[in-house]
Write a protein that holds these residues in place. Structure first.
Motif: not given
Length: 200
Positions: A89-90, A146, A149, A195
């Motif tokens: 996610l980051t 998102f 994730a 994140a």
């Protein structure tokens, strides 16, 4: 006479149903008018002359100037940005944000984004377009990042909406204060915070 004011042959309207050719011509004309005159020089009159389309047709398909500008924004953004897939996610957010800020800085509709948000604060029709049409469409790709994730166990599914709001707030803070260049160095740290793994 400037390019903005040069009329083109009038296109026939086919009523409420959109003609793909006419729609494409209007959007192309809108992009050209925006590129030449900026937000201050953008008007439905200028787009009508440039596209050879009647103003009633344009207003039937786009109720306000803001609606048309948001569709121009959508088209340019879709052509320039791709959804990252780093598996983290980051990493996804850093890549997406860098591309988004490049778009805001380098394209006429991207540079107009700040003015669109400002107009929405004093124009109820523009606010409705921003809140009910623009934001849901523009957060669709982000929501998928998102959601993916959450599926990998990086974040809790119940936190997606809150993290998305934090992401939007970070980006809009820098675009609304015209500090995109200054804020670029903060992107990686901000995305790591947004994140961060869900608390256990």
């Amino acid at each position: 006479m400037s390019g903005i004011d040069q009329p083109t042959p009038r296109r026939a309207s086919i009523g409420a149903r959109r003609s793909p050719a006419s729609e494409a011509a209007i959007l192309a004309a809108a992009r050209a008018v925006l590129a030449e005159g900026g937000y201050a020089g953008f008007s439905i009159d200028a787009v009508s002359r440039r596209a050879g389309a009647g103003k009633p047709t344009i207003y039937r398909w786009w109720k306000t100037r803001a609606d048309l500008l948001m569709d121009v924004y959508d088209a340019e953004k879709a052509a320039m940005l791709t959804q990252p897939m780093t598996g983290d996610l980051t990493g996804d957010l850093v890549a997406y944000t860098a591309g988004l800020w490049d778009f805001w800085s380098a394209t006429p509709s991207g540079r107009t984004f700040r003015a669109l948000i400002a107009e929405a604060q004093s124009n109820s029709a523009a606010l409705d377009a921003l809140r009910l049409k623009f934001l849901p469409k523009r957060t669709l790709h982000l929501s998928k990042l998102f959601t993916a994730a959450a599926g990998r166990g990086e974040i809790a599914e119940s936190e997606i909406e809150t993290r998305l709001a934090l992401y939007i707030g970070f980006n809009w803070y820098y675009v609304l204060t015209d500090r995109l260049d200054e804020g670029r160095a903060a992107i990686p740290a901000a995305m790591r915070l947004i994140a961060a793994p869900a608390s256990r």
